[in-house]
Design a protein around this motif. Structure first.
Motif, short mmCIF file in Angstrom:
data_model
loop_
_atom_site.label_atom_id
_atom_site.label_comp_id
_atom_site.label_asym_id
_atom_site.label_seq_id
_atom_site.Cartn_x
_atom_site.Cartn_y
_atom_site.Cartn_z
N TYR A 19 -11.69 7.90 0.17
CA TYR A 19 -11.79 6.77 -0.76
C TYR A 19 -13.18 6.64 -1.36
O TYR A 19 -14.19 6.75 -0.66
CB TYR A 19 -11.41 5.48 -0.04
CG TYR A 19 -11.38 4.26 -0.94
CD1 TYR A 19 -10.38 4.10 -1.88
CD2 TYR A 19 -12.37 3.28 -0.84
CE1 TYR A 19 -10.34 2.98 -2.70
CE2 TYR A 19 -12.33 2.15 -1.66
CZ TYR A 19 -11.32 2.02 -2.59
OH TYR A 19 -11.29 0.92 -3.41
N ASN A 43 -13.19 -4.57 -3.47
CA ASN A 43 -14.05 -3.76 -2.62
C ASN A 43 -15.14 -4.56 -1.91
O ASN A 43 -16.02 -3.99 -1.27
CB ASN A 43 -14.71 -2.64 -3.45
CG ASN A 43 -13.70 -1.60 -3.89
OD1 ASN A 43 -12.99 -1.03 -3.09
ND2 ASN A 43 -13.63 -1.38 -5.20
N PRO A 46 -9.54 6.87 6.04
CA PRO A 46 -9.56 6.48 4.62
C PRO A 46 -10.89 6.74 3.92
O PRO A 46 -10.91 7.17 2.77
CB PRO A 46 -9.23 4.98 4.67
CG PRO A 46 -8.52 4.78 5.95
CD PRO A 46 -9.12 5.76 6.91
N TRP A 58 -6.69 -1.46 6.79
CA TRP A 58 -7.36 -0.88 5.62
C TRP A 58 -7.36 -1.87 4.45
O TRP A 58 -8.30 -1.93 3.68
CB TRP A 58 -6.66 0.42 5.23
CG TRP A 58 -7.13 1.01 3.94
CD1 TRP A 58 -6.40 1.22 2.81
CD2 TRP A 58 -8.45 1.49 3.63
NE1 TRP A 58 -7.16 1.77 1.82
CE2 TRP A 58 -8.43 1.96 2.30
CE3 TRP A 58 -9.64 1.56 4.35
CZ2 TRP A 58 -9.56 2.48 1.67
CZ3 TRP A 58 -10.77 2.08 3.73
CH2 TRP A 58 -10.72 2.54 2.41
N ASN A 59 -6.31 -2.66 4.35
CA ASN A 59 -6.20 -3.67 3.29
C ASN A 59 -6.49 -5.06 3.87
O ASN A 59 -5.70 -5.99 3.71
CB ASN A 59 -4.80 -3.62 2.67
CG ASN A 59 -4.53 -2.32 1.95
OD1 ASN A 59 -4.90 -2.14 0.80
ND2 ASN A 59 -3.89 -1.38 2.64
N GLN A 107 -6.59 0.19 -2.27
CA GLN A 107 -7.10 -0.80 -1.32
C GLN A 107 -7.10 -2.20 -1.93
O GLN A 107 -7.60 -2.40 -3.04
CB GLN A 107 -8.52 -0.45 -0.87
CG GLN A 107 -9.00 -1.33 0.29
CD GLN A 107 -10.38 -0.96 0.79
OE1 GLN A 107 -11.26 -0.64 -0.01
NE2 GLN A 107 -10.58 -1.01 2.10
N ASN A 108 -6.53 -3.14 -1.20
CA ASN A 108 -6.54 -4.56 -1.57
C ASN A 108 -6.07 -4.79 -3.01
O ASN A 108 -6.71 -5.49 -3.80
CB ASN A 108 -7.95 -5.14 -1.38
CG ASN A 108 -8.40 -5.08 0.06
OD1 ASN A 108 -7.65 -5.41 0.98
ND2 ASN A 108 -9.62 -4.63 0.28
N PHE A 165 0.83 -1.20 0.00
CA PHE A 165 0.00 0.00 0.00
C PHE A 165 0.87 1.25 0.00
O PHE A 165 0.63 2.19 -0.77
CB PHE A 165 -0.92 0.00 1.23
CG PHE A 165 -1.65 1.29 1.43
CD1 PHE A 165 -2.77 1.60 0.67
CD2 PHE A 165 -1.21 2.21 2.38
CE1 PHE A 165 -3.44 2.81 0.84
CE2 PHE A 165 -1.86 3.42 2.56
CZ PHE A 165 -2.98 3.72 1.79
#
Length: 312
Positions: free
Chosen positions: A93, A116, A89, A189-190, A104-105, A59
């Motif tokens: 986001y 998501n 975030p 967050w991820n 993200q991810n 990230f």
């Protein structure tokens, strides 16, 4: 760029067939593509390998490298934009924002899944199990040498087949130092990527155990010795240098928009004939390498000239 759907399929089909017809046995791609489309275009006995990186550090890297092409980050203020983003975030986001997937991810996205989705959805675990079935080996960037040894064993390669130099490294001054607090925030967050990484971290070390810890340590040490030998043969000064110090324009790596933060290399002036071609290939940045292979990158080249003219 290759995308999901028919456009990707038609382009990739030509690429794969061309690869097979010219006797290349290895196809590498770094695009987010539907896994079934890839499998349909390749022989049934194809070996699939991928590599994961600690989601927090991925990230940080993605935030820095792609930040200027992610409109969602443009409204961030202050010197430490990454810390500001991680403070809240969801204030910045938007899953539907342009290039939002970089925020993200990203691992899950690159493997062809919805980055998501709800991290607590049963689908996350189902997709992780599906990835485990798809890939014969999932490597870890944090244990890259061990990963290469496992890859060598899987593909029955020789040590010389896995020698490498580290390309596209950033200057230390441009890397955001993740405090323990920021690391935890980036990890949370991820969360989907974190679940993915933790799962394959466990499978990775089971493979190392099966290979043998002592045997692995011996082979890693040998790999590192041979890599150091190649550095002494190929690299002027034995280390990467700032972009401004790279002497050949053909050895300049691609830079993030508005920055010159990616390091590169200078070839030694005198390299024995046996290693001249190999050294250049090992140190050539990916854009130039793809061009040498015949890939048409005229848009990338045009954009590069525009950036040089505007001094971006």
């Amino acid at each position: 760029m290759l995308h999901h759907g028919k456009h990707w399929r038609s382009m990739c089909k030509g690429l794969v067939l061309g690869t097979l017809l010219t006797s290349f046995m290895l196809l590498l791609y770094s695009y987010a593509v539907p896994p079934l489309q890839v499998r349909k275009l390749l022989p049934a006995d194809t070996t699939f390998v991928t590599v994961l990186r600690d989601p927090a550090y991925l990230f940080e890297s993605s935030f820095h490298y792609f930040g200027r092409v992610i409109p969602l980050t443009w409204k961030l203020t202050g010197e430490d934009k990454l810390a500001e983003f991680l403070r809240d975030p969801w204030h910045y986001y938007d899953p539907n924002g342009f290039n939002a997937h970089y925020l993200q991810n990203l691992l899950f996205f690159d493997l062809g899944y919805d980055n998501n989705m709800n991290a607590n959805s049963p689908l996350v675990e189902e997709h992780i199990q599906e990835i485990d079935r798809r890939f014969h080996l999932v490597m870890l960037l944090e244990y890259f040498d061990e990963s290469l040894v496992l890859l060598k064993d899987l593909l029955c390669w020789q040590l010389e087949d896995i020698l490498y130099f580290k390309l596209n490294a950033r200057k230390g001054s441009t890397v955001s130092r993740l405090t323990p607090e920021l690391y935890e925030k980036a990890t949370s967050w991820n969360l989907i990527d974190t679940k993915l990484y933790r799962y394959f971290n466990a499978t990775f070390w089971r493979k190392v155990e099966a290979y043998g810890r002592e045997r692995m340590a011996k082979d890693v040490a040998e790999l590192q010795r041979e890599n150091e030998k190649m550095k002494s043969i190929c690299i002027d000064g034995g280390h990467a240098v700032d972009a401004s110090a790279i002497q050949e324009s053909s050895m300049q790596p691609w830079q993030p928009l508005g920055e010159k933060s990616i390091l590169g290399y200078n070839l030694k002036k005198k390299i024995n004939k046996k290693h001249q071609k190999l050294c250049r290939k090992m140190l050539t940045p990916e854009i130039q390498y793809l061009t040498d292979l015949g890939v048409n990158l005229w848009i990338t080249k045009l954009w590069s000239r525009v950036r040089d003219f505007l001094k971006w």
